[in-house]
Design an enzyme around this catalytic site. Structure first.
Site, short mmCIF file in Angstrom:
data_model
loop_
_atom_site.label_atom_id
_atom_site.label_comp_id
_atom_site.label_asym_id
_atom_site.label_seq_id
_atom_site.Cartn_x
_atom_site.Cartn_y
_atom_site.Cartn_z
N HIS A 1 0.84 -1.21 0.00
CA HIS A 1 0.00 0.00 0.00
C HIS A 1 0.87 1.25 0.00
CE1 HIS A 1 -3.05 2.71 2.25
NE2 HIS A 1 -3.26 2.78 0.96
N GLU B 1 2.20 1.86 -3.42
CA GLU B 1 1.15 2.49 -4.25
C GLU B 1 1.14 4.00 -4.05
OE1 GLU B 1 -3.18 3.76 -3.40
OE2 GLU B 1 -3.01 1.59 -3.08
N HIS B 2 1.19 4.45 -2.80
CA HIS B 2 1.20 5.89 -2.52
C HIS B 2 2.42 6.56 -3.14
CE1 HIS B 2 -1.89 6.95 0.70
NE2 HIS B 2 -2.16 5.68 0.41
N GLU C 1 -4.83 7.59 6.53
CA GLU C 1 -5.83 6.73 5.89
C GLU C 1 -6.23 5.61 6.84
OE1 GLU C 1 -6.21 3.88 1.93
OE2 GLU C 1 -4.75 5.54 1.95
#
Length: 308
Positions: free
Chosen positions: A73, A76-77, A154
């Site tokens: 994740h 991805e950022h 998040e």
């Protein structure tokens, strides 16, 4: 006619067998296999006023090392934060917002997917910016330190989501040896990327760095390779930040390989024009890894850098 007989080579791409579609589908399709191993599907939609593209990477949270939950994740950022060609961290989103577009991405257990759409007249530059996320991502050190806070934010929002709570309950009931049990979002504890120089003015403490945590899974790795680990001010925090960054780069190198990626482009442009845009861009994505896509990645060997 068998599969091999249906394939044709055009320029630098191999045309794959035609897509099977319904009788009411007015779109036309062209699937391609690029020399670097990446699969690309081109779609001509003559009725659309927008152009859209997506790339799906066959790697997700199940590939996270056990000692760094949320690394997929986090990767991805980081891919959104500029490239060697387009160095501005906000250039992609700024260009899309100025031309009627939007973007998103998501990390599942098995895939990480990036997508955007934009007004068709501004498609080629948007695709160029997008493709360079995978060709020459910037992954700056300062961006790494800042973006982990976005991941943490998040996760904080997910804590009050009933759907996310139910998901985490299911994960807690799974076999601890199965990849489904992994914590997939990540936060500032599981991804301690802040350094000791990320401090508030006048403060003697490391801002958002992992000094406040004890018993981190990375401690055991770092104690064996970093001299005087944890004995000097900031030593533990900085060593962890260095290791997280090294793991980020290693994860990207291992998993973001073209033969594990699929791209789709859709727009009113002709299939020939879409091919002329897509092939040189996605075909430029290098294979940085010598590992096979099927190799077991549920380990920490790629996390630890070699001893000094």
């Amino acid at each position: 006619m068998d599969y091999d007989e249906k394939m044709e080579t055009s320029g630098t791409a191999t045309h794959l067998p035609p897509v099977t579609k319904g009788s009411a589908d007015y779109r036309t399709y062209r699937p391609l296999l690029l020399p670097n191993g990446m699969t690309v599907l081109l779609v001509n939609d003559p009725q659309s006023k927008h152009f859209a593209a997506a790339v799906s990477v066959h790697a997700g949270a199940s590939s996270d090392p056990r000692s760094l939950p949320g690394l997929a994740h986090f990767t991805e950022h980081m891919c959104f934060l500029g490239s060697g060609t387009y160095r501005g961290e906000n250039e992609y989103k700024r260009y899309l917002s100025q031309h009627g577009g939007k973007s998103n991405a998501g990390t599942s257990m098995s895939h990480t997917t990036y997508q955007f759409d934009v007004l068709a007249d501004h498609a080629e530059k948007a695709l160029d910016i997008f493709s360079h996320f995978f060709i020459d991502p910037l992954f700056s050190e300062s961006g790494t330190r800042r973006e982990v806070q976005a991941v943490d934010s998040e996760n904080s929002k997910n804590l009050v989501s009933d759907g996310r709570r139910r998901l985490q309950v299911l994960k807690s009931l799974a076999d601890r040896g199965h990849h489904y049990s992994k914590f997939s979002t990540g936060n500032r504890f599981t991804l301690p990327a802040a350094r000791c120089d990320d401090v508030e003015e006048g403060s003697k403490e490391c801002k958002t760095a992992p000094h406040e945590f004890t018993g981190h899974p990375l401690d055991e790795i770092l104690e064996g390779i970093v001299p005087d680990y944890g004995k000097r001010h900031g030593g533990r925090d900085d060593a962890m930040a260095d290791l997280v960054r090294a793991a980020l780069l290693a994860f990207h190198e291992r998993h973001y390989r073209p033969d594990s990626m699929t791209a789709v482009t859709v727009g009113p442009q002709s299939l020939d024009e879409l091919e002329a845009w897509a092939v040189p861009r996605f075909g430029s994505i290098p294979d940085r890894s010598s590992r096979s896509p099927g190799d077991d990645d549920d380990d920490d060997e790629a996390v630890a850098p070699p001893p000094p």
